[in-house]
Design an enzyme around this catalytic site. Sequence first.
Site, PDB file in Angstrom:
ATOM      1  N   ASP A   1       0.862  -1.187   0.000  1.00  0.00           N
ATOM      2  CA  ASP A   1       0.000   0.000   0.000  1.00  0.00           C
ATOM      3  C   ASP A   1       0.898   1.237   0.000  1.00  0.00           C
ATOM      4  O   ASP A   1       0.765   2.133   0.820  1.00  0.00           O
ATOM      5  CB  ASP A   1      -0.902  -0.014   1.235  1.00  0.00           C
ATOM      6  CG  ASP A   1      -2.047   0.987   1.143  1.00  0.00           C
ATOM      7  OD1 ASP A   1      -2.437   1.355   0.019  1.00  0.00           O
ATOM      8  OD2 ASP A   1      -2.546   1.413   2.203  1.00  0.00           O
TER       9      ASP A   1
ATOM     10  N   ASP B   1       3.191   1.666   8.113  1.00  0.00           N
ATOM     11  CA  ASP B   1       1.967   0.917   7.858  1.00  0.00           C
ATOM     12  C   ASP B   1       2.145  -0.208   6.830  1.00  0.00           C
ATOM     13  O   ASP B   1       1.765  -0.088   5.661  1.00  0.00           O
ATOM     14  CB  ASP B   1       0.832   1.846   7.411  1.00  0.00           C
ATOM     15  CG  ASP B   1      -0.518   1.149   7.458  1.00  0.00           C
ATOM     16  OD1 ASP B   1      -0.571  -0.025   7.890  1.00  0.00           O
ATOM     17  OD2 ASP B   1      -1.527   1.782   7.075  1.00  0.00           O
TER      18      ASP B   1
END
EC number: 2.7.11.1
Length: 335
Positions: free
Chosen positions: A207, A224
């Site tokens: 991502d 993340d």
Amino acid sequence: MNEASAEQCADFSFQGLTPDIIVRALESVDIYPSSGLLALNSYENRVYQFTADDRRRYVAKFYRPQRWSDAQILEEHQFSQALLDAEVPVVAPLCLQQQSLHHFEGYRFCIFPSVGGRAFEPNALDDLERLGRQIGRLHQVARQHHFQHRPRINYHEYVTQSLHTLQQSALVPEAISHAFFAILEPLAARLASTDLAIASQQRLHGDCHIGNILQYEQQLTFVDFDDCRSGPAIQDLWMMLNGDRQQQWQQLDALIYGYEDFCRFDEAELPLIEPLRAFRIIQYMAWLAKRWQDSAFQRAFPWFAEQRYWEQQVLALKEQYAALDEKPLSLNIGQ
């Protein structure tokens, strides 16, 4: 696991994750908050920043129940730690009580050090070259091993399941439903021929957009890794491309120029850019539809329930369908 814990594990909305449970979970790993819990922008999980009694700032991440298995979460942690050990700037969870993943009353969580910085905003091609260099460093480490438990990017999850979710959703306005599925279904059918096998499968951030890259002075830090998975290297690069075709050519050249300081890039992956972009567009809509009962999503994405959004998506899907007919980007501007 007791009955109450089992019920919390099925709680996709986090309604049972009260401040008291959060604090007691942190104290169970000998972290004692001395400040309030500041909720950070995270919708899939619940993430809180706080200061502890040791005067350090931490971030606690509580995983959405039933989304990942323990083995998959631990692979996420191991990957980010391997990157950190190789001096690739990432934020990895702390090992507390000899483990990085913790359980408390049905919830799973981990603790990160709080890292300063702002979202990376590339303003020039030099910035993209610098970013490409950092992604190249990340991939250099990523290619040394393979995931055993994390999923691969695949048509079934990104497109087939997402299409089914949207077909079953009451959120698509009746007035726009026919036009919406009249383009979405042919696009999904066309994407079925996407050959992900033309690229080597490797570990990815998964991502890698500018919101997951922090900049502090000249250092870029990846955060993340919740969506890390296996797939083609281009997946961690194409999200940096925007604007018209000429601009994307220039951006791609700058990224790959920096990338190849550390990792060879296979140009055979370039035809995957637009199919992968289409995968993400479809999956993103389905993700919002699946999570809509979570009040955090309704507060953060109120436009998702408005007809105007779906009208815009019809246009976006038509443009993406047309983009599949264009000649793939090359690394030689002008070709």
